[in-house]
Design a protein around this motif. Structure first.
Motif, mmCIF file in Angstrom:
data_model
loop_
_atom_site.group_PDB
_atom_site.id
_atom_site.type_symbol
_atom_site.label_atom_id
_atom_site.label_comp_id
_atom_site.label_asym_id
_atom_site.label_seq_id
_atom_site.Cartn_x
_atom_site.Cartn_y
_atom_site.Cartn_z
ATOM 1 N N LYS A 79 0.837 -1.208 0.000
ATOM 2 C CA LYS A 79 0.000 0.000 0.000
ATOM 3 C C LYS A 79 0.868 1.254 0.000
ATOM 4 O O LYS A 79 0.584 2.207 -0.724
ATOM 5 N N VAL A 80 1.912 1.246 0.814
ATOM 6 C CA VAL A 80 2.813 2.405 0.882
ATOM 7 C C VAL A 80 3.494 2.628 -0.467
ATOM 8 O O VAL A 80 3.524 3.750 -0.983
ATOM 9 N N LYS B 209 1.287 10.993 -10.706
ATOM 10 C CA LYS B 209 0.311 12.086 -10.824
ATOM 11 C C LYS B 209 1.038 13.423 -10.966
ATOM 12 O O LYS B 209 0.695 14.244 -11.812
ATOM 13 N N GLU C 95 2.575 1.590 -3.484
ATOM 14 C CA GLU C 95 1.592 2.006 -4.495
ATOM 15 C C GLU C 95 1.213 3.473 -4.319
ATOM 16 O O GLU C 95 1.097 4.203 -5.291
ATOM 17 N N ARG C 96 1.051 3.919 -3.086
ATOM 18 C CA ARG C 96 0.693 5.316 -2.830
ATOM 19 C C ARG C 96 1.816 6.250 -3.284
ATOM 20 O O ARG C 96 1.569 7.267 -3.926
ATOM 21 N N ARG D 241 1.875 6.186 -7.182
ATOM 22 C CA ARG D 241 0.725 6.897 -7.768
ATOM 23 C C ARG D 241 0.912 8.404 -7.646
ATOM 24 O O ARG D 241 0.662 9.148 -8.590
ATOM 25 N N LYS D 242 1.348 8.846 -6.473
ATOM 26 C CA LYS D 242 1.549 10.283 -6.266
ATOM 27 C C LYS D 242 2.638 10.819 -7.188
ATOM 28 O O LYS D 242 2.482 11.874 -7.798
#
Length: 71
Positions: free
Chosen positions: A48-49, A59, A51-52, A55-56
């Motif tokens: 999760k960390v 973006k 991927e976050r 993604r950021k």
């Protein structure tokens, strides 16, 4: 692009060693190395960390620059 490639590319773009990036996300150097080589994949909270973070970063990379940032 695979998750292992994305992790490696992100780390290199930030100018981080495997050891320093591993420390930042709370895993051992060996674990990060296995992720980047595709031998294993991050699981649970680490996934999760990662991927976050990715993604950021993606973006931000796809956002047009403001006039101030272009200078």
């Amino acid at each position: 692009m695979s998750l292992s490639e994305r992790i490696s590319v992100y780390r290199k773009q930030k100018g981080l060693t495997q050891e320093s990036f591993a420390y930042i996300i709370g895993v051992s150097f060996a674990t990060l190395s296995r992720w980047e080589n595709g031998h294993t994949v991050p699981r649970g909270l680490h996934r999760k960390v990662i991927e976050r973070i990715l993604r950021k970063a993606e973006k931000i990379a796809n956002k047009p620059l403001t006039k101030e940032q272009e200078r």
